[in-house]
Design an enzyme around this catalytic site. Sequence first.
Site, PDB file in Angstrom:
ATOM      1  N   HIS A  17       0.852  -1.185   0.000  1.00 44.11           N
ATOM      2  CA  HIS A  17       0.000   0.000   0.000  1.00 44.11           C
ATOM      3  C   HIS A  17       0.889   1.236   0.000  1.00 44.11           C
ATOM      4  CE1 HIS A  17       0.976  -0.570   4.273  1.00 44.11           C
ATOM      5  NE2 HIS A  17       0.960   0.751   4.315  1.00 44.11           N
ATOM      6  N   HIS A  45       5.765   5.811  -0.874  1.00 44.94           N
ATOM      7  CA  HIS A  45       6.517   4.579  -1.121  1.00 44.94           C
ATOM      8  C   HIS A  45       5.638   3.365  -0.826  1.00 44.94           C
ATOM      9  CE1 HIS A  45       6.797   5.087   3.225  1.00 44.94           C
ATOM     10  NE2 HIS A  45       7.003   3.779   3.296  1.00 44.94           N
TER      11      HIS A  45
END
Length: 177
Positions: free
Chosen positions: A37, A120
Site C-alpha cells: 500500500h 513509497h
Amino acid sequence: MYRLFAALPVPEEFHPGLVETQTGLSGASWRPAKNFHITLRFFGDVSHASARDLDELLAEISCPPFEVSLEGMGWFGRREPTAVWARVRESDALRALSAQCERAARRLGLEPDRRPFTPHVTLAYLHGTPLDETRAWVERHHAYRSGPFWAEGFHLYSSHSGKGPSRYVAEADYVLE
C-alpha cells in the site's frame, strides 16, 4: 484502541513485479504482497470514538482520481537501514490527498506528522542489514518501473500485530471524485 492509517491500495496486478525484487538482502523481513500500500498518513493508536470521528473527517475529503506509478527503490535509515521500498512517483494530486489526510488528523487533535511525506511501498523491514548491502540492492533495482494505475479511492486501515507480518484490515473505503 485501533492502530490506524490511511493508504492507497496497490492493485494486485502490480504485486508480481514488486515480489520479484524481494530477494538478495540479508536481514530483510519481506512484506507479503497483500500488505502492499501507499501510506497517506499514519494516525497511530486511536480510541473507538476518535476512529468514528476520523472516518467522518476522511469521508469529507475531496480529490479527483489520479494516476500513480512506481519508479525506482530507496531505503529509510541513513546509516542503519531500517526498510527498503519502491518509490512512488510524486504528483500534485498525491501530495494534496496526503495533505488532506494530515488536516483530518490535526482536526482530530493528533500531533502533526514531523516526517516529510515520502510516498513509497514498503517491501521489507531490515534487521542488521549493512548499509553497503542495502545500497547495492537499491542500485540493482534502480530501473524498476511499474505501469501507471488509477487511484480511484483510498482506505482507512487498521493494523494488527501478532506472529508473522502485521495484518491490515480496510475498515472504511473512500471514493475519489
